[in-house]
Design a protein around this motif. Sequence first.
Motif, PDB file in Angstrom:
ATOM      1  N   LEU A 216      32.516  39.333  -5.189  1.00  0.00           N
ATOM      2  CA  LEU A 216      31.506  38.630  -5.992  1.00  0.00           C
ATOM      3  C   LEU A 216      29.942  39.225  -5.913  1.00  0.00           C
ATOM      4  O   LEU A 216      29.320  39.422  -6.756  1.00  0.00           O
ATOM      5  N   MET A 217      29.836  39.356  -4.701  1.00  0.00           N
ATOM      6  CA  MET A 217      28.429  40.190  -4.341  1.00  0.00           C
ATOM      7  C   MET A 217      28.106  41.681  -4.765  1.00  0.00           C
ATOM      8  O   MET A 217      27.072  41.879  -5.397  1.00  0.00           O
ATOM      9  N   ASN A 218      29.330  42.254  -4.773  1.00  0.00           N
ATOM     10  CA  ASN A 218      29.388  43.471  -5.464  1.00  0.00           C
ATOM     11  C   ASN A 218      29.315  43.650  -6.893  1.00  0.00           C
ATOM     12  O   ASN A 218      28.411  44.259  -7.597  1.00  0.00           O
ATOM     13  N   GLU A 219      29.862  42.623  -7.538  1.00  0.00           N
ATOM     14  CA  GLU A 219      29.542  42.558  -8.717  1.00  0.00           C
ATOM     15  C   GLU A 219      28.223  42.130  -9.356  1.00  0.00           C
ATOM     16  O   GLU A 219      27.560  42.582 -10.228  1.00  0.00           O
ATOM     17  N   LEU A 220      27.557  41.094  -8.706  1.00  0.00           N
ATOM     18  CA  LEU A 220      26.119  40.934  -8.584  1.00  0.00           C
ATOM     19  C   LEU A 220      25.620  41.958  -8.541  1.00  0.00           C
ATOM     20  O   LEU A 220      24.446  42.161  -9.357  1.00  0.00           O
ATOM     21  N   ALA A 221      25.721  42.815  -7.523  1.00  0.00           N
ATOM     22  CA  ALA A 221      24.859  44.078  -7.305  1.00  0.00           C
ATOM     23  C   ALA A 221      24.911  45.016  -8.587  1.00  0.00           C
ATOM     24  O   ALA A 221      23.832  45.448  -8.798  1.00  0.00           O
ATOM     25  N   VAL A 222      25.813  44.992  -9.068  1.00  0.00           N
ATOM     26  CA  VAL A 222      26.031  45.915 -10.483  1.00  0.00           C
ATOM     27  C   VAL A 222      25.202  45.285 -11.424  1.00  0.00           C
ATOM     28  O   VAL A 222      24.445  45.877 -12.136  1.00  0.00           O
ATOM     29  N   ILE A 223      25.048  43.827 -11.904  1.00  0.00           N
ATOM     30  CA  ILE A 223      24.530  43.262 -12.643  1.00  0.00           C
ATOM     31  C   ILE A 223      23.002  43.451 -12.492  1.00  0.00           C
ATOM     32  O   ILE A 223      22.354  43.687 -13.383  1.00  0.00           O
ATOM     33  N   PHE A 224      22.677  43.297 -11.015  1.00  0.00           N
ATOM     34  CA  PHE A 224      21.134  43.104 -10.896  1.00  0.00           C
ATOM     35  C   PHE A 224      20.444  44.573 -10.853  1.00  0.00           C
ATOM     36  O   PHE A 224      19.450  44.948 -11.125  1.00  0.00           O
ATOM     37  N   GLU A 225      21.439  45.672 -10.867  1.00  0.00           N
ATOM     38  CA  GLU A 225      20.856  47.084 -10.835  1.00  0.00           C
ATOM     39  C   GLU A 225      20.579  46.999 -12.355  1.00  0.00           C
ATOM     40  O   GLU A 225      19.560  47.770 -12.536  1.00  0.00           O
ATOM     41  N   ARG A 226      21.177  46.635 -13.462  1.00  0.00           N
ATOM     42  CA  ARG A 226      21.022  46.837 -14.557  1.00  0.00           C
ATOM     43  C   ARG A 226      19.952  46.046 -15.004  1.00  0.00           C
ATOM     44  O   ARG A 226      19.085  46.378 -15.937  1.00  0.00           O
ATOM     45  N   LEU A 227      19.809  44.749 -14.415  1.00  0.00           N
ATOM     46  CA  LEU A 227      18.489  43.864 -14.403  1.00  0.00           C
ATOM     47  C   LEU A 227      17.414  44.505 -13.627  1.00  0.00           C
ATOM     48  O   LEU A 227      16.092  43.972 -13.865  1.00  0.00           O
ATOM     49  N   ASP A 228      17.292  45.568 -13.119  1.00  0.00           N
ATOM     50  CA  ASP A 228      16.217  46.065 -12.287  1.00  0.00           C
ATOM     51  C   ASP A 228      15.737  45.195 -11.144  1.00  0.00           C
ATOM     52  O   ASP A 228      14.828  44.904 -11.035  1.00  0.00           O
ATOM     53  N   ILE A 229      16.640  44.250 -10.438  1.00  0.00           N
ATOM     54  CA  ILE A 229      16.269  43.506  -9.506  1.00  0.00           C
ATOM     55  C   ILE A 229      16.877  43.827  -8.233  1.00  0.00           C
ATOM     56  O   ILE A 229      18.006  44.276  -8.020  1.00  0.00           O
ATOM     57  N   ASP A 230      16.161  43.636  -7.270  1.00  0.00           N
ATOM     58  CA  ASP A 230      16.763  44.075  -5.648  1.00  0.00           C
ATOM     59  C   ASP A 230      17.639  43.028  -5.258  1.00  0.00           C
ATOM     60  O   ASP A 230      17.253  41.875  -5.092  1.00  0.00           O
ATOM     61  N   THR A 231      18.905  43.318  -4.967  1.00  0.00           N
ATOM     62  CA  THR A 231      20.005  42.329  -4.636  1.00  0.00           C
ATOM     63  C   THR A 231      19.565  41.886  -3.261  1.00  0.00           C
ATOM     64  O   THR A 231      19.939  40.621  -3.279  1.00  0.00           O
ATOM     65  N   THR A 232      19.331  42.455  -2.703  1.00  0.00           N
ATOM     66  CA  THR A 232      18.746  42.006  -1.090  1.00  0.00           C
ATOM     67  C   THR A 232      17.775  40.870  -1.261  1.00  0.00           C
ATOM     68  O   THR A 232      17.935  39.629  -0.661  1.00  0.00           O
ATOM     69  N   ASP A 233      16.711  41.198  -1.921  1.00  0.00           N
ATOM     70  CA  ASP A 233      15.820  40.134  -2.353  1.00  0.00           C
ATOM     71  C   ASP A 233      16.138  38.649  -2.923  1.00  0.00           C
ATOM     72  O   ASP A 233      16.012  37.629  -2.770  1.00  0.00           O
ATOM     73  N   VAL A 234      17.360  39.233  -3.812  1.00  0.00           N
ATOM     74  CA  VAL A 234      17.927  37.748  -4.571  1.00  0.00           C
ATOM     75  C   VAL A 234      18.839  36.878  -3.300  1.00  0.00           C
ATOM     76  O   VAL A 234      18.710  35.732  -3.426  1.00  0.00           O
ATOM     77  N   LEU A 235      19.577  37.726  -2.683  1.00  0.00           N
ATOM     78  CA  LEU A 235      20.529  37.103  -1.667  1.00  0.00           C
ATOM     79  C   LEU A 235      19.402  36.219  -0.489  1.00  0.00           C
ATOM     80  O   LEU A 235      19.805  35.137  -0.050  1.00  0.00           O
TER      81      LEU A 235
END
Length: 426
Positions: A216-235
């Motif tokens: 789930l985290m990996n899929e979110l990382a793929v999504i957030f990359e497309r949205l130009d958002i830092d996954t670590t900041d989101v988590l």
Amino acid sequence: MREKICIVGLGYVGLPLAVEFAKKHDVIGFDINNQRVSLLKDGIDQTQEVTYEELKFSNIKFSTDPNDMSECNFIIVTVPTPITVDNLPDLAPLKSASMTIGSVFKKGTIVIYESTVYPGVTEEECLPILESTSQMRNGIDFFVGYSPERINPGDKKNKVSEIVKVVSGQNKEVLEKVAVLYESIINAGVYRASSIKVAEAAKVIENTQRDLNISLMNELAVIFERLDIDTTDVLNAAASKWNFLKFQPGLVGGHCIAVDPYYLTYKAEKVGYIPEVILAGRRVNDNMGRFIASTIVKKMIKNGIPINDATVSILGITFKENVTDIRNSRVVDLIKELKEYGLNVQVIDEFASKEEVAKEFDVELIDIKNAKTSEIVVLAVPHDIYVKGGWNLISRMVNPVKNIVIDIKSTLNSLEKPDNSILWRL
């Protein structure tokens, strides 16, 4: 009561278990690998899970002679249970060990399996082999139990004795004997499972659950990359809620999380159910090497770094930090993908064996002091030596004008990033 115990298989699981049992009981450590046994006799553990002092001052009798098992009233099986290239359970090591045990054990022996399996393997696969090989009757002449291993390689805090042990037996009497045996060394206590199948299922879902959470985290990382958002900041933001489970994205390899779900899905399909969620999680995790490689190339193009003749330095190839184990490392997926893009890839890992990496993956490990200046550095496995070296270590490796740093598990302090570096985290 002091028991006579044989541990079959002296790898990451069996050896620490043998050392712990040897503090209270007489232990024979059996393995078919002559070199492994020879080194252990000299106090050398290549996995670095057990120290020289622990080995030399234990009373373990290391052996490659199956006949030594005949002395024991408990035989504990800790051999690997890998998967095939088609992601199917490979029970060959377990069946071979069962045949060996059945040819030598004495009447009254309790055989305990610790290897991770799908529900039913102990009683449906191993037990018949023990019966046919020994010509003895299960439940009368010998008995079986199951106690799933919970070893965490590289973890110096949560050792064997400090992790609750699930135990099971084919009947109440055997269950109690197995429980008492483990209670003699497990400070954290034991949990008596209601059946062997329950214990087998409990083990296989422990890692399946983790695999799905990471997917789930990996899929979110793929999504957030497309949205130009830092996954670590989101988590980090989401983790401010008390009940948020802070799993991290990453490359999921090794011989547990990336393997055990396939044992469960295999059994599920055998009984007519297609486990869609579990298999979807496995697909997501197995594709992360490809995703990271393509992201690196896109970052290079976007920032004007030529792909032709560019050098990428990969820090770490073991399946997780601070261990020597390279089995099922998914860093190799990343290396292969980058090479297909035409990039020069150099791989560095102070923990891994150069010989094993070359043999298993056809990858040459280089010493960090001999590394060429790189346009890209990928911190793939955050060994302590790399994390402590931090940006000072990275800065000595990269092109001083412009470079990209890929921090897969977000272990570098982003606030300390030099101005000439572009940081991307999974």
